[in-house]
Each structure stands twice: as structure tokens, then as C-alpha cells.
Design a protein around this motif. Structure first.
Motif, PDB file in Angstrom:
ATOM      1  N   VAL A  30      14.291 -29.791 -67.152  1.00  0.00           N
ATOM      2  CA  VAL A  30      13.388 -29.822 -68.311  1.00  0.00           C
ATOM      3  C   VAL A  30      13.447 -28.426 -68.927  1.00  0.00           C
ATOM      4  CG1 VAL A  30      11.023 -30.166 -69.125  1.00  0.00           C
ATOM      5  CG2 VAL A  30      11.855 -31.461 -67.137  1.00  0.00           C
ATOM      6  N   LEU A  31      13.865 -28.353 -70.169  1.00  0.00           N
ATOM      7  CA  LEU A  31      14.034 -27.050 -70.833  1.00  0.00           C
ATOM      8  C   LEU A  31      12.823 -26.803 -71.720  1.00  0.00           C
ATOM      9  CD1 LEU A  31      17.755 -27.516 -72.008  1.00  0.00           C
ATOM     10  CD2 LEU A  31      16.921 -26.741 -69.773  1.00  0.00           C
ATOM     11  N   GLU A  32      11.876 -26.033 -71.203  1.00  0.00           N
ATOM     12  CA  GLU A  32      10.652 -25.785 -71.972  1.00  0.00           C
ATOM     13  C   GLU A  32      10.797 -24.519 -72.813  1.00  0.00           C
ATOM     14  OE1 GLU A  32       6.695 -26.837 -70.785  1.00  0.00           O
ATOM     15  OE2 GLU A  32       7.471 -27.200 -68.780  1.00  0.00           O
ATOM     16  N   CYS A  33      11.699 -24.588 -73.711  1.00  0.00           N
ATOM     17  CA  CYS A  33      11.993 -23.476 -74.600  1.00  0.00           C
ATOM     18  C   CYS A  33      11.436 -23.885 -75.959  1.00  0.00           C
ATOM     19  CB  CYS A  33      13.509 -23.305 -74.639  1.00  0.00           C
ATOM     20  SG  CYS A  33      14.046 -21.680 -75.094  1.00  0.00           S
ATOM     21  N   TYR A  34      10.434 -23.173 -76.447  1.00  0.00           N
ATOM     22  CA  TYR A  34       9.701 -23.627 -77.631  1.00  0.00           C
ATOM     23  C   TYR A  34       9.861 -22.729 -78.849  1.00  0.00           C
ATOM     24  CZ  TYR A  34       7.311 -26.640 -74.265  1.00  0.00           C
ATOM     25  OH  TYR A  34       7.025 -27.570 -73.299  1.00  0.00           O
ATOM     26  N   ARG A  35      10.630 -21.633 -78.672  1.00  0.00           N
ATOM     27  CA  ARG A  35      10.761 -20.706 -79.803  1.00  0.00           C
ATOM     28  C   ARG A  35      12.230 -20.459 -80.097  1.00  0.00           C
ATOM     29  NH1 ARG A  35       6.188 -17.621 -77.523  1.00  0.00           N
ATOM     30  NH2 ARG A  35       4.482 -17.769 -79.007  1.00  0.00           N
ATOM     31  N   ARG A  77      18.903 -18.774 -63.978  1.00  0.00           N
ATOM     32  CA  ARG A  77      19.483 -17.838 -64.949  1.00  0.00           C
ATOM     33  C   ARG A  77      18.591 -17.613 -66.170  1.00  0.00           C
ATOM     34  NH1 ARG A  77      25.083 -18.000 -63.560  1.00  0.00           N
ATOM     35  NH2 ARG A  77      25.001 -18.569 -61.359  1.00  0.00           N
ATOM     36  N   CYS A  78      17.586 -18.442 -66.345  1.00  0.00           N
ATOM     37  CA  CYS A  78      16.772 -18.364 -67.567  1.00  0.00           C
ATOM     38  C   CYS A  78      15.811 -17.178 -67.486  1.00  0.00           C
ATOM     39  CB  CYS A  78      15.992 -19.659 -67.759  1.00  0.00           C
ATOM     40  SG  CYS A  78      14.752 -19.526 -69.077  1.00  0.00           S
ATOM     41  N   PRO A  79      15.945 -16.201 -68.393  1.00  0.00           N
ATOM     42  CA  PRO A  79      15.064 -15.032 -68.333  1.00  0.00           C
ATOM     43  C   PRO A  79      13.623 -15.356 -68.728  1.00  0.00           C
ATOM     44  CG  PRO A  79      16.451 -14.924 -70.282  1.00  0.00           C
ATOM     45  CD  PRO A  79      16.915 -16.117 -69.487  1.00  0.00           C
ATOM     46  N   GLY A  80      13.415 -16.477 -69.374  1.00  0.00           N
ATOM     47  CA  GLY A  80      12.078 -16.827 -69.842  1.00  0.00           C
ATOM     48  C   GLY A  80      11.309 -17.734 -68.899  1.00  0.00           C
ATOM     49  N   LEU A  81      11.866 -18.014 -67.715  1.00  0.00           N
ATOM     50  CA  LEU A  81      11.230 -18.939 -66.751  1.00  0.00           C
ATOM     51  C   LEU A  81      10.876 -20.258 -67.438  1.00  0.00           C
ATOM     52  CD1 LEU A  81       8.758 -16.501 -64.908  1.00  0.00           C
ATOM     53  CD2 LEU A  81      11.217 -16.770 -64.588  1.00  0.00           C
ATOM     54  N   ALA A  82      11.748 -20.685 -68.333  1.00  0.00           N
ATOM     55  CA  ALA A  82      11.433 -21.837 -69.174  1.00  0.00           C
ATOM     56  C   ALA A  82      11.961 -23.160 -68.617  1.00  0.00           C
ATOM     57  CB  ALA A  82      12.035 -21.613 -70.568  1.00  0.00           C
ATOM     58  N   ILE A  83      12.657 -23.104 -67.493  1.00  0.00           N
ATOM     59  CA  ILE A  83      13.317 -24.317 -66.999  1.00  0.00           C
ATOM     60  C   ILE A  83      12.748 -24.735 -65.654  1.00  0.00           C
ATOM     61  CG2 ILE A  83      15.539 -25.322 -66.306  1.00  0.00           C
ATOM     62  CD1 ILE A  83      16.908 -23.358 -68.211  1.00  0.00           C
ATOM     63  N   MET A  84      12.500 -26.021 -65.500  1.00  0.00           N
ATOM     64  CA  MET A  84      12.177 -26.569 -64.183  1.00  0.00           C
ATOM     65  C   MET A  84      13.013 -27.832 -63.967  1.00  0.00           C
ATOM     66  SD  MET A  84       8.446 -28.306 -64.468  1.00  0.00           S
ATOM     67  CE  MET A  84       8.026 -29.558 -65.663  1.00  0.00           C
ATOM     68  N   ILE A  85      13.054 -28.259 -62.706  1.00  0.00           N
ATOM     69  CA  ILE A  85      13.793 -29.467 -62.346  1.00  0.00           C
ATOM     70  C   ILE A  85      12.773 -30.491 -61.865  1.00  0.00           C
ATOM     71  CG2 ILE A  85      15.629 -30.446 -60.912  1.00  0.00           C
ATOM     72  CD1 ILE A  85      16.626 -28.190 -62.742  1.00  0.00           C
ATOM     73  N   VAL A  86      12.895 -31.722 -62.334  1.00  0.00           N
ATOM     74  CA  VAL A  86      11.950 -32.766 -61.932  1.00  0.00           C
ATOM     75  C   VAL A  86      12.709 -33.949 -61.334  1.00  0.00           C
ATOM     76  CG1 VAL A  86      10.215 -32.099 -63.646  1.00  0.00           C
ATOM     77  CG2 VAL A  86      11.944 -33.794 -64.257  1.00  0.00           C
ATOM     78  N   ASP A  87      12.010 -34.668 -60.466  1.00  0.00           N
ATOM     79  CA  ASP A  87      12.653 -35.792 -59.763  1.00  0.00           C
ATOM     80  C   ASP A  87      11.554 -36.725 -59.249  1.00  0.00           C
ATOM     81  OD1 ASP A  87      14.129 -37.477 -58.160  1.00  0.00           O
ATOM     82  OD2 ASP A  87      14.789 -35.934 -56.751  1.00  0.00           O
ATOM     83  N   THR A  88      11.621 -37.974 -59.642  1.00  0.00           N
ATOM     84  CA  THR A  88      10.642 -38.936 -59.130  1.00  0.00           C
ATOM     85  C   THR A  88      11.318 -40.025 -58.298  1.00  0.00           C
ATOM     86  OG1 THR A  88      10.789 -40.089 -61.258  1.00  0.00           O
ATOM     87  CG2 THR A  88       8.904 -38.615 -60.947  1.00  0.00           C
TER      88      THR A  88
END
Ligand code: SF4
Ligand code: SF4
Length: 165
Positions: A30-35, A77-88
Motif C-alpha cells: 500500500v503506497l500511502e504517498c499523498y503529495r 527503501r521509502c524515505p517517507g515511511l509511506a509504504i506498508m504491506i497488507v495481507d488478509t
């Protein structure tokens, strides 16, 4: 709201998540990059070409979820801590979230931690499944936790529980 606080609204968050049908199949980013910012290590790090920024480095990254293996390299690698991994996919009851975590000490497998929202509020307790501390100093550690599926979209951080009281 976002411009003032930097905290994404539930609608903004939902837009960044791959469809539940994909998350139910297994790990996915999930790429939570908003800017719009000049940044692209997520794109260059992905070995599967699953992240697209394109010619303008200011573009926000787009995830091609069908190509994503959920390996988590982009997260580290993301300097903005904007990425997480999800799994259900692992259980009926729980979702697994792998979150960037820069504080020390890292939690350990089997620990219980507080799962926090994007605004830092308590959501629930979470079991730590693993903690990965990459050897390279410029890579972000990642902590994989288990939370009830109903909190899939709510949790974005953790805090260690102070056992000293
Ligand atoms: S989790 Fe792995 S495959 Fe998915 S976008 Fe990130 S680097 Fe690429
Ligand atoms: S590396 Fe992180 S901050 Fe930079 S574009 Fe990718 S997701 Fe956004």
C-alpha cells in the motif's frame, strides 16, 4: 484537513489500498504517498516493476497490484515511511500488516504492542509476528503485526507497551 495536519482522511487511505480481492490473495503493498514530491526509490527498488512514477519524478507512485509480490523491498527503501504491506489471506479473523518502524528498541516476535491509527490514537492490541532489521543503515526496519480484520484500514503505527508501568 490533510494540508493542515498531514493525516490522510479515511477516503484518501481507501483510495491507496488495492482491492480487497487482491489483499485476500496475499501480501501486497500500500503506497500511502499523498503529495507530489521529487522522489522515486520505491519505483527503482521494486524488482517486479510493480511501481510506476513515470517521467515526472514529482508524480505520485501508482501500484500495479497484479505485479506486486508483497516482498517489502520498497517499504525498506521509502524515505517517507509511506509504504506498508497488507495481507488478509492467512486467517479468517486477522489481517497481517508490515509497517515501517524507525524507533529503538525494535519489538520481538511474540510481543504484544499497541496498534495506533494514522493520527497516533490507540486502535487495538497487536501481536508481533516478526521484526526485520536490515543490515544496511539506510534501510528502514519493518515490523509485521497481526490485528483483527476489522482494523485493516485503521492501523498505521505501533507503540511498545511500557511494562514498567
Ligand atoms: S512489495 Fe515488492 S513487489 Fe510489491 S511494490 Fe514493493 S518492491 Fe515491488
Ligand atoms: S519512495 Fe516513498 S515517499 Fe518516495 S515516492 Fe515512493 S512511496 Fe512516495
Amino acid at each position: 484537513m490533510f494540508e493542515k495536519t498531514g493525516i490522510a482522511s479515511p477516503e484518501m487511505v481507501l483510495e491507496k489500498f488495492p482491492p480487497l480481492s487482491r489483499i485476500n490473495k496475499g501480501k501486497v503493498a500500500v503506497l500511502e504517498c499523498y503529495r507530489r514530491i521529487p522522489c522515486n526509490p520505491c519505483e527503482t527498488a521494486c524488482p517486479f516493476g510493480a511501481i510506476e512514477i513515470g517521467e515526472d519524478i514529482n508524480n505520485m507512485p501508482i501500484l500495479h497490484a497484479d505485479k506486486c509480490s508483497g516482498c517489502g523491498i520498497c517499504l525498506t527503501r521509502c524515505p517517507g515511511l509511506a509504504i506498508m504491506i497488507v495481507d488478509t489471506s492467512a486467517s479468517e479473523e486477522y489481517a497481517e500488516l508490515t509497517l515501517p518502524y524507525e524507533f529503538r528498541p525494535l519489538p520481538k516476535k511474540g510481543d504484544t504492542v499497541f496498534a495506533l491509527s494514522r493520527s497516533g490514537e490507540f486502535v487495538c492490541e497487536a501481536l508481533v509476528l516478526s521484526a526485520l532489521n536490515p543490515k544496511s543503515f539506510d534501510r528502514t526496519p519493518a515490523v509485521r503485526i497481526r490485528v483483527p480484520k476489522k482494523h485493516l484500514y485503521d492501523v498505521r503505527n505501533i507503540a511498545l507497551i511500557d511494562k514498567e508501568g
